[in-house]
Design a protein around this motif. Structure first.
Motif, PDB file in Angstrom:
ATOM      1  N   GLY A  13     -40.518-102.626  54.350  1.00 45.17           N
ATOM      2  CA  GLY A  13     -39.907-102.909  53.050  1.00 45.17           C
ATOM      3  C   GLY A  13     -38.563-102.199  52.905  1.00 45.17           C
ATOM      4  N   ARG A  14     -38.520-100.941  53.353  1.00 42.49           N
ATOM      5  CA  ARG A  14     -37.294-100.149  53.189  1.00 42.49           C
ATOM      6  C   ARG A  14     -36.141-100.667  54.028  1.00 42.49           C
ATOM      7  NH1 ARG A  14     -36.881 -97.817  48.473  1.00 42.49           N
ATOM      8  NH2 ARG A  14     -38.851 -96.901  47.880  1.00 42.49           N
ATOM      9  N   LYS A  15     -36.456-101.256  55.187  1.00 43.42           N
ATOM     10  CA  LYS A  15     -35.383-101.829  56.006  1.00 43.42           C
ATOM     11  C   LYS A  15     -34.535-102.778  55.172  1.00 43.42           C
ATOM     12  CE  LYS A  15     -38.288-102.770  59.976  1.00 43.42           C
ATOM     13  NZ  LYS A  15     -38.839-103.919  60.738  1.00 43.42           N
ATOM     14  N   ILE A  16     -35.218-103.562  54.337  1.00 45.43           N
ATOM     15  CA  ILE A  16     -34.500-104.620  53.620  1.00 45.43           C
ATOM     16  C   ILE A  16     -33.805-104.067  52.373  1.00 45.43           C
ATOM     17  CG2 ILE A  16     -34.665-106.951  52.648  1.00 45.43           C
ATOM     18  CD1 ILE A  16     -35.364-106.671  55.687  1.00 45.43           C
ATOM     19  N   PHE A 165     -30.529-100.378  60.740  1.00 48.10           N
ATOM     20  CA  PHE A 165     -31.365-100.417  59.523  1.00 48.10           C
ATOM     21  C   PHE A 165     -32.826-100.635  59.902  1.00 48.10           C
ATOM     22  CE2 PHE A 165     -27.402-102.466  57.478  1.00 48.10           C
ATOM     23  CZ  PHE A 165     -26.814-101.228  57.328  1.00 48.10           C
ATOM     24  N   ALA A 166     -33.051-101.507  60.900  1.00 46.85           N
ATOM     25  CA  ALA A 166     -34.431-101.800  61.319  1.00 46.85           C
ATOM     26  C   ALA A 166     -35.102-100.529  61.867  1.00 46.85           C
ATOM     27  CB  ALA A 166     -34.426-102.901  62.377  1.00 46.85           C
ATOM     28  N   ILE A 167     -34.399 -99.837  62.743  1.00 43.61           N
ATOM     29  CA  ILE A 167     -34.994 -98.649  63.386  1.00 43.61           C
ATOM     30  C   ILE A 167     -35.129 -97.508  62.380  1.00 43.61           C
ATOM     31  CG2 ILE A 167     -34.604 -96.917  65.205  1.00 43.61           C
ATOM     32  CD1 ILE A 167     -33.417 -99.252  66.907  1.00 43.61           C
ATOM     33  N   LEU A 168     -34.152 -97.419  61.467  1.00 37.13           N
ATOM     34  CA  LEU A 168     -34.205 -96.348  60.466  1.00 37.13           C
ATOM     35  C   LEU A 168     -35.455 -96.422  59.604  1.00 37.13           C
ATOM     36  CD1 LEU A 168     -32.469 -93.965  59.355  1.00 37.13           C
ATOM     37  CD2 LEU A 168     -31.597 -95.578  57.639  1.00 37.13           C
ATOM     38  N   GLY A 169     -35.861 -97.659  59.272  1.00 42.84           N
ATOM     39  CA  GLY A 169     -37.053 -97.814  58.424  1.00 42.84           C
ATOM     40  C   GLY A 169     -38.260 -97.098  59.022  1.00 42.84           C
TER      41      GLY A 169
END
Ligand SMILES: N[C@@H](CCC(=O)N[C@@H](CS)C(=O)NCC(=O)O)C(=O)O
Length: 212
Positions: A13-16, A165-169
């Motif tokens: 969810g946070r990625k987005i 952003f994907a990996i950060l989530g």
């Protein structure tokens, strides 16, 4: 018109929410409380047939028509193509962004997610087996990321891309999957620089749970 984000307070969810904030797109949050089974509501299944968050509905999709998108990787690519942001123009760099996005979707998400599952089990034997199996692989993945970031500021090189952003989530949950970032200095440097970004801060601050 605002994009509708269907999400909960989880790595996917946070990625987005991070990507939407970084891209400066107007959006409104619809919390789907997966602890209460809301991901199985028929109205949500109509836009997310695999009954998982996140999903979006963009009222201003291709040809000006509304479109819904599920699967966080597909959502990130959709938003990057829509805005042209965090989507490298150079074809070779774009391939790198796609490689690291797929690395996250196929490995650095499903694997630490298993650690989150097993760490919460009460049965000692079940817990031990699961943690041995999935923590070793989670740490191997952090090693892969650390080597990538040894010679690159971000996963696709410069500048920041949707792969970050994907990996950060998931890296955001490193404590939950029992990884000390000090063991992966390049990941630590990248993580701290990503978390210091204004858009990222806002993306993690937006409420994705209903207040009690
Ligand atoms: N591959 C999917 C995975 C999404 C996913 O696993 N979402 C979890 C929360 S992080 C979920 O909705 N779980 C609810 C369920 O499995 O019932 C994506 O990246 O969008």
């Amino acid at each position: 018109m605002a994009i509708a984000l269907y999400a909960f307070d989880t790595p996917n969810g946070r990625k987005i929410s991070v990507a939407l904030e970084e891209m400066g797109l107007p959006y409104e949050v619809h919390v789907v409380d997966i602890t209460k089974g809301e991901q199985h509501d028929p109205a949500f299944l109509a836009i997310s047939p695999n009954n998982k968050i996140p999903a979006i509905v963009d009222p201003d999709g291709p040809a000006g028509r509304p479109i819904s998108v599920f699967e966080s990787g597909a959502i990130l690519i959709y938003l990057a193509e829509k805005t042209g942001l965090f989507w490298p123009g150079d074809p070779a760099t774009r391939v790198a962004a796609l490689e690291w996005l797929m690395f996250q979707m196929g490995g650095f998400g499903p694997i630490p997610g298993q650690v989150h599952h097993f760490v919460a089990l009460k049965d000692e034997n079940e817990r031990r087996y699961g943690l041995e199996r999935f923590m070793e692989e989670t740490r191997r993945l952090y090693g892969v990321m650390d080597r990538r970031l040894a010679g690159n500021a971000f996963f696709a090189g410069e500048p920041v891309s949707i792969a970050d952003f994907a990996i950060l989530g998931w890296a955001w949950r490193h404590q939950r999957h029992q990884v000390d970032l000090a063991d992966y200095p390049n990941v630590k440097r990248w993580y701290e620089s990503m978390m210091a970004r204004e858009g990222v801060r806002r993306g993690f601050a937006v409420p994705l749970r209903r207040s009690a």
